[in-house]
Design an enzyme around this catalytic site. Structure first.
Site, PDB file in Angstrom:
ATOM      1  NE  ARG A 122       8.763   1.704 -24.868  1.00 45.99           N
ATOM      2  CZ  ARG A 122       9.903   1.918 -25.510  1.00 45.99           C
ATOM      3  NH1 ARG A 122      10.807   0.961 -25.590  1.00 45.99           N
ATOM      4  NH2 ARG A 122      10.114   3.071 -26.084  1.00 45.99           N
ATOM      5  CE  LYS A 144      -7.005  -2.049  -7.262  1.00 43.22           C
ATOM      6  NZ  LYS A 144      -8.022  -1.493  -6.329  1.00 43.22           N
ATOM      7  CD  GLU A 186      -7.207  -3.772   4.311  1.00 41.36           C
ATOM      8  OE1 GLU A 186      -8.153  -4.285   3.676  1.00 41.36           O
ATOM      9  OE2 GLU A 186      -6.980  -2.543   4.327  1.00 41.36           O
ATOM     10  CE  LYS A 228      -5.949  -7.727  -3.625  1.00 44.76           C
ATOM     11  NZ  LYS A 228      -5.220  -6.560  -3.153  1.00 44.76           N
ATOM     12  CD  GLU A 238     -11.447  -1.373  -7.721  1.00 46.67           C
ATOM     13  OE1 GLU A 238     -10.354  -1.775  -7.300  1.00 46.67           O
ATOM     14  OE2 GLU A 238     -12.029  -0.391  -7.270  1.00 46.67           O
ATOM     15  NE  ARG A 242      -8.173  -5.532  -7.311  1.00 43.47           N
ATOM     16  CZ  ARG A 242      -6.941  -5.753  -7.692  1.00 43.47           C
ATOM     17  NH1 ARG A 242      -6.693  -6.229  -8.893  1.00 43.47           N
ATOM     18  NH2 ARG A 242      -5.911  -5.514  -6.890  1.00 43.47           N
ATOM     19  CG  ASN A 246     -11.773  -0.360  -2.366  1.00 37.83           C
ATOM     20  OD1 ASN A 246     -10.716  -0.252  -1.755  1.00 37.83           O
ATOM     21  ND2 ASN A 246     -11.847  -0.349  -3.680  1.00 37.83           N
ATOM     22  CG  HIS A 249     -10.879   0.324   1.952  1.00 35.44           C
ATOM     23  ND1 HIS A 249     -11.338  -0.801   2.614  1.00 35.44           N
ATOM     24  CD2 HIS A 249      -9.539   0.114   1.773  1.00 35.44           C
ATOM     25  CE1 HIS A 249     -10.329  -1.641   2.810  1.00 35.44           C
ATOM     26  NE2 HIS A 249      -9.236  -1.113   2.309  1.00 35.44           N
ATOM     27  CG  HIS A 253      -9.733   6.070   1.419  1.00 34.76           C
ATOM     28  ND1 HIS A 253     -10.155   5.449   0.259  1.00 34.76           N
ATOM     29  CD2 HIS A 253      -8.618   5.410   1.800  1.00 34.76           C
ATOM     30  CE1 HIS A 253      -9.319   4.456  -0.028  1.00 34.76           C
ATOM     31  NE2 HIS A 253      -8.390   4.414   0.886  1.00 34.76           N
ATOM     32  CG  HIS A 266      -5.244   2.012   4.807  1.00 35.01           C
ATOM     33  ND1 HIS A 266      -6.118   2.823   4.131  1.00 35.01           N
ATOM     34  CD2 HIS A 266      -5.454   0.752   4.328  1.00 35.01           C
ATOM     35  CE1 HIS A 266      -6.826   2.100   3.287  1.00 35.01           C
ATOM     36  NE2 HIS A 266      -6.449   0.842   3.389  1.00 35.01           N
TER      37      HIS A 266
HETATM   38  P1  NAD Z   1       4.396   0.108   5.222  1.00 32.90           P
HETATM   39  O1  NAD Z   1       4.933  -0.472   3.998  1.00 32.90           O
HETATM   40  O2  NAD Z   1       4.625   1.559   5.467  1.00 32.90           O
HETATM   41  O3  NAD Z   1       4.942  -0.719   6.473  1.00 32.90           O
HETATM   42  C1  NAD Z   1       4.582  -0.307   7.771  1.00 32.90           C
HETATM   43  C2  NAD Z   1       5.827  -0.094   8.658  1.00 32.90           C
HETATM   44  O4  NAD Z   1       6.339  -1.370   9.027  1.00 32.90           O
HETATM   45  C3  NAD Z   1       6.956   0.628   7.956  1.00 32.90           C
HETATM   46  O5  NAD Z   1       7.584   1.482   8.865  1.00 32.90           O
HETATM   47  C4  NAD Z   1       7.885  -0.507   7.551  1.00 32.90           C
HETATM   48  O6  NAD Z   1       9.218  -0.098   7.402  1.00 32.90           O
HETATM   49  C5  NAD Z   1       7.726  -1.432   8.722  1.00 32.90           C
HETATM   50  N1  NAD Z   1       8.003  -2.846   8.475  1.00 32.90           N
HETATM   51  C6  NAD Z   1       7.772  -3.559   7.355  1.00 32.90           C
HETATM   52  N2  NAD Z   1       8.002  -4.864   7.582  1.00 32.90           N
HETATM   53  C7  NAD Z   1       8.427  -4.966   8.859  1.00 32.90           C
HETATM   54  C8  NAD Z   1       8.821  -6.039   9.682  1.00 32.90           C
HETATM   55  N3  NAD Z   1       8.752  -7.306   9.245  1.00 32.90           N
HETATM   56  N4  NAD Z   1       9.203  -5.796  10.948  1.00 32.90           N
HETATM   57  C9  NAD Z   1       9.200  -4.522  11.436  1.00 32.90           C
HETATM   58  N5  NAD Z   1       8.823  -3.454  10.710  1.00 32.90           N
HETATM   59  C10 NAD Z   1       8.430  -3.687   9.431  1.00 32.90           C
HETATM   60  O7  NAD Z   1       2.806  -0.115   5.349  1.00 32.90           O
HETATM   61  P2  NAD Z   1       1.855  -1.321   4.935  1.00 32.90           P
HETATM   62  O8  NAD Z   1       0.726  -1.251   5.886  1.00 32.90           O
HETATM   63  O9  NAD Z   1       2.585  -2.577   4.754  1.00 32.90           O
HETATM   64  O10 NAD Z   1       1.336  -0.878   3.491  1.00 32.90           O
HETATM   65  C11 NAD Z   1       0.614   0.313   3.300  1.00 32.90           C
HETATM   66  C12 NAD Z   1       0.726   0.707   1.854  1.00 32.90           C
HETATM   67  O11 NAD Z   1       0.147  -0.320   1.067  1.00 32.90           O
HETATM   68  C13 NAD Z   1      -0.008   1.981   1.495  1.00 32.90           C
HETATM   69  O12 NAD Z   1       0.838   2.782   0.721  1.00 32.90           O
HETATM   70  C14 NAD Z   1      -1.208   1.509   0.685  1.00 32.90           C
HETATM   71  O13 NAD Z   1      -1.591   2.453  -0.286  1.00 32.90           O
HETATM   72  C15 NAD Z   1      -0.672   0.265   0.058  1.00 32.90           C
HETATM   73  N6  NAD Z   1      -1.704  -0.726  -0.285  1.00 32.90           N
HETATM   74  C16 NAD Z   1      -1.683  -1.227  -1.540  1.00 32.90           C
HETATM   75  C17 NAD Z   1      -2.591  -2.181  -1.906  1.00 32.90           C
HETATM   76  C18 NAD Z   1      -2.509  -2.789  -3.272  1.00 32.90           C
HETATM   77  O14 NAD Z   1      -3.433  -3.530  -3.637  1.00 32.90           O
HETATM   78  N7  NAD Z   1      -1.459  -2.554  -4.001  1.00 32.90           N
HETATM   79  C19 NAD Z   1      -3.540  -2.649  -0.987  1.00 32.90           C
HETATM   80  C20 NAD Z   1      -3.535  -2.122   0.290  1.00 32.90           C
HETATM   81  C21 NAD Z   1      -2.606  -1.154   0.637  1.00 32.90           C
HETATM   82  N1  GLY Z   2      -6.740  -3.417  -1.949  1.00 35.37           N
HETATM   83  C1  GLY Z   2      -7.833  -3.416  -2.860  1.00 35.37           C
HETATM   84  C2  GLY Z   2      -7.515  -4.073  -4.150  1.00 35.37           C
HETATM   85  O1  GLY Z   2      -6.468  -4.638  -4.332  1.00 35.37           O
HETATM   86  O2  GLY Z   2      -8.332  -4.034  -5.039  1.00 35.37           O
END
Ligand code: NAD
Ligand code: GLY
Length: 364
Positions: A122, A144, A186, A228, A238, A242, A246, A249, A253, A266
């Site tokens: 929990r 998020k 971003e 942010k 949101e 917030r 996007n 986006h 998407h 992305h």
């Molecule tokens: P990711 O986590 O897949 O990382 C991208 C690639 O880089 C992966 O292959 C990873 O293993 C590699 N990597 C990570 N750090 C590294 C480093 N220092 N050196 C070499 N390689 C490295 O992708 P991302 O772009 O970091 O994140 C995308 C994800 O984030 C999506 O799932 C998306 O939905 C999510 N997201 C969430 C929010 C939120 O607010 N929570 C916001 C934007 C995106």
């Molecule tokens: N990445 C959009 C948000 O965190 O709201």
């Protein structure tokens, strides 16, 4: 460079974002945010190969009882099964409610580890240690957390804030160039939606960022996180504002889905999507064509695509209909009044939107 610290102001659930170089070797920064229990580092195979040994050894040297879980690498593993493997390992290690989860990796690891922390017994504490630029400027901040469902991205999750975000800029040295650019999309977004001065700074300094100059990266991460944090403090769940995060986006998407997930990153889809959203804003009579050109220019300098693929206007409209911002069956878009001033609206010309999508030139 010296460390920078920002605060995410959430009335009783405040937390710091510490930004600096070589922070994976600074366990003393993590220690005050751990409870009396164990630390479980959740990472993936790629990041583990680069950084886990050093990070884990450093925590142990500081007297922190830590063990690690390494997940397979990739968005396709952001699933219920992988989440369950985190629970399996934590239960096998008899983790109790005093455990702190530490997410070491990009947004995929951060979103999954955060969701695991939100739901394990929990809810236990968690710390974000983001290692991609996208995670440092976006996903690690704001609480998020999610996994994907076969019917949609990030469909199952929770709002759950970390105790600390520790952004080690030195980890960006190993990031593939395409991933660096995706994170920069971003960064440019923050300038476009709420910080015109930062946008102008990005126009001047994009080459330094592409060259991974640590001071420039530190400034960009700090300024992005400030934007942010400001939005999240105002509208954590949101309910309204917030949604400006996007910007681009909804189009993005549609591009990701239309081309098949994984073909464009992305950030790449968001880049072309922001140019479409800016064109739509110009069509609404808000920003000038030269502002649209400024946005496209800075994104190009960041190595990003600015030309959306030609999926056909109707296909775009169909895909955009799945957006989470659709309310009462009506699409809402984030548009720009000017560079540095975005708003969410359902009040736009449908014919204008169709025209913007029809104007996308054929790829061939
Ligand atoms: P990711 O986590 O897949 O990382 C991208 C690639 O880089 C992966 O292959 C990873 O293993 C590699 N990597 C990570 N750090 C590294 C480093 N220092 N050196 C070499 N390689 C490295 O992708 P991302 O772009 O970091 O994140 C995308 C994800 O984030 C999506 O799932 C998306 O939905 C999510 N997201 C969430 C929010 C939120 O607010 N929570 C916001 C934007 C995106
Ligand atoms: N990445 C959009 C948000 O965190 O709201």
């Amino acid at each position: 460079m010296r460390n920078l610290t920002l605060n995410v102001d959430l009335k009783g659930r405040d937390y710091p974002i510490i930004i600096g170089a070589d922070l994976l070797g600074s366990a003393h920064l993590v220690k005050p945010y751990l409870g009396s229990g164990r630390a479980v580092i959740v990472t993936n195979e790629a990041v583990a190969a680069l950084y886990l040994e050093r990070f884990e050894a450093n925590l142990r040297e500081a007297g922190i009882d830590a063990f690690s879980i390494s997940l397979p690498d990739g968005e396709r593993y952001k699933t219920w099964e992988t989440l369950n493997s985190i629970f399996d390992a934590m239960l096998a290690q008899r983790c109790d409610r005093a455990t702190t989860v530490i997410a070491l990796g990009g947004g995929v690891v951060g979103d999954m580890a955060g969701f695991a922390a939100a739901t394990y017994q929990r809810g236990v504490s968690y710390i974000q240690v983001p290692t991609t630029l996208l995670a440092q400027v976006d996903s690690s901040v704001g609480g998020k957390t999610a996994i994907n469902h076969p019917l949609g991205k990030n469909m199952i999750g929770a709002f759950y804030q970390p105790r600390l975000v520790l952004s080690d800029l030195s980890t960006l040295s190993t990031l593939p160039r395409r991933e660096l650019s995706a994170g920069l999309a971003e960064v440019v977004k923050y300038g476009a939606i709420m910080d015109a001065e930062f946008f102008a700074w990005l126009e001047e300094n994009m080459q330094k960022l592409m060259a991974r100059d640590l001071d420039a990266l530190g400034y960009a991460v700090e300024r992005s996180c400030k934007c942010k944090a400001d939005v999240v403090a105002d509208d954590e769940r949101e309910a309204g504002r917030r949604a400006i995060l996007n910007f681009g986006h909804t189009f993005g998407h549609a591009i990701e889905a239309g081309l098949g997930f994984g073909n464009w990153l992305h950030g790449e889809a968001v880049s072309a999507g922001m140019v479409l959203a800016a064109s739509m804003s110009a069509r609404q009579g808000e920003i000038s064509d030269s502002d649209v050109a400024r946005l496209a220019r800075v994104l190009k300098q960041a190595g990003l695509p600015v030309q959306a693929p030609s999926l056909g206007a109707q296909r775009y409209l169909d895909l955009m209909g799945y957006d989470k911002k659709v309310q009462d069956g009506k699409l809402r878009l984030v548009l720009l009044r000017s560079i540095g001033d975005a708003y969410l609206t359902a009040d736009f010309s449908a014919a204008g939107l169709e025209q913007v999508l029809t104007d996308i030139p054929d790829d061939g």
